[in-house]
Write a protein that holds these residues in place. Structure first.
Motif, PDB file in Angstrom:
ATOM      1  N   ARG A 221       0.841  -1.196   0.000  1.00  0.00           N
ATOM      2  CA  ARG A 221       0.000   0.000   0.000  1.00  0.00           C
ATOM      3  C   ARG A 221       0.876   1.246   0.000  1.00  0.00           C
ATOM      4  NH1 ARG A 221      -4.427  -1.254   4.853  1.00  0.00           N
ATOM      5  NH2 ARG A 221      -5.325  -3.160   3.942  1.00  0.00           N
TER       6      ARG A 221
ATOM      7  N   SER B 156       4.906   3.202  -2.919  1.00  0.00           N
ATOM      8  CA  SER B 156       4.244   2.191  -2.107  1.00  0.00           C
ATOM      9  C   SER B 156       5.238   1.549  -1.157  1.00  0.00           C
ATOM     10  CB  SER B 156       3.615   1.110  -2.998  1.00  0.00           C
ATOM     11  OG  SER B 156       4.612   0.384  -3.688  1.00  0.00           O
TER      12      SER B 156
ATOM     13  N   GLN C 172      -4.117   0.239  -1.708  1.00  0.00           N
ATOM     14  CA  GLN C 172      -3.482  -1.080  -1.775  1.00  0.00           C
ATOM     15  C   GLN C 172      -3.322  -1.557  -3.220  1.00  0.00           C
ATOM     16  OE1 GLN C 172      -4.197  -4.063   1.254  1.00  0.00           O
ATOM     17  NE2 GLN C 172      -4.906  -5.476  -0.312  1.00  0.00           N
TER      18      GLN C 172
ATOM     19  N   GLU D  11      -6.994   1.731   2.745  1.00  0.00           N
ATOM     20  CA  GLU D  11      -7.102   0.457   2.031  1.00  0.00           C
ATOM     21  C   GLU D  11      -7.214   0.656   0.526  1.00  0.00           C
ATOM     22  OE1 GLU D  11     -10.242  -1.909   3.592  1.00  0.00           O
ATOM     23  OE2 GLU D  11      -9.402  -2.015   5.607  1.00  0.00           O
TER      24      GLU D  11
END
Length: 234
Positions: free
Chosen positions: A18, A47, A27, A24
């Motif tokens: 992520r 990320s 991700q 979320e």
């Protein structure tokens, strides 16, 4: 737990890639294999790889100099730079039994197998578990995001057998009973500069008026497209 102590393959939980742990939606994937998580992280600058508790485990941050014993930093001795031959052990000084231990058995390295041919393409309508077998009880080998494009090698009674880099066999399964979880089509088109949906429909389907078919098949909510976008073609 030290970053070096994370297992190469998890039996429970996932390594999640992520941008931000609390978000979320940022991700890119979730993996059992740490190597696959790191590879996905490298593909997406910005990320990071998180463990199940939200700790960043990759990429490793630079460690400040604490004045610790240099011997602790040099515990790994099998990666000696080539420009320091004085630190290497001469070949003639290696015991015969050691040479025997280092012999490679070619049978341990089987020839790469060719994956099944792609017969269709799919675009996921939502976040989906990718499983080792076509069963909801089967092991999850990866989690793919909404709009992920997959290559289908077989339609299996409510499941799509797809090419999957995260699976040891190179293929895995995603549920698609009653076409609920994925759009599917026989081919894809990559958007190039100057394209719009009308032009693509005219070129690929013979009529610009069929642009709505392309829009619906790809789950688009408007006529806006981007260069490089891959579109399923009816």
């Amino acid at each position: 737990m030290s970053k070096k102590e994370y297992p190469a393959k998890l039996t429970t939980g996932y390594y999640r890639v992520r941008e931000v742990w609390e978000d979320e939606a940022s991700q890119f994937g979730a993996y059992r294999l740490l190597a696959n998580a790191k590879a996905k992280c490298d593909e997406n600058p910005g990320s990071r790889v998180f463990d199940n508790d939200g700790n960043v485990i990759y990429p490793e941050e630079a460690v400040p100099d604490t004045g610790a014993d240099e011997n602790e930093e040099k515990a790994v001795v099998d990666d000696i730079p080539e420009d320091k031959p004085e630190n290497t052990t001469p070949v003639e000084d290696i015991p015969a039994e050691k040479e025997a231990e280092d012999e490679v058995d070619e049978n341990e390295f089987p020839t790469a197998e060719e994956l099944p041919a792609t017969i269709a393409y799919g675009k996921l309508k939502t976040l989906m578990n990718i499983r080792k077998k076509p069963s909801l009880d089967a092991e999850v080998v990866a989690v793919y995001k909404k709009n992920a494009l997959v290559e289908v090698v077989q339609f299996c009674d409510g499941w799509l057998k797809i090419k999957c880099a995260e699976a040891e066999a190179g293929v895995a399964y995603v549920l698609n009973s009653a076409d609920t979880y994925a759009f599917t089509a026989g081919r894809i088109y990559t958007v190039v500069p100057g394209d719009n949906l009308w032009k693509i429909a005219d070129k690929e389907l013979g009529s610009g008026s069929r642009c709505a078919d392309i829009r619906v098949l790809n789950g688009l909510t408007s006529n806006a497209i981007r260069v490089g976008m891959k579109l399923l073609i009816p």
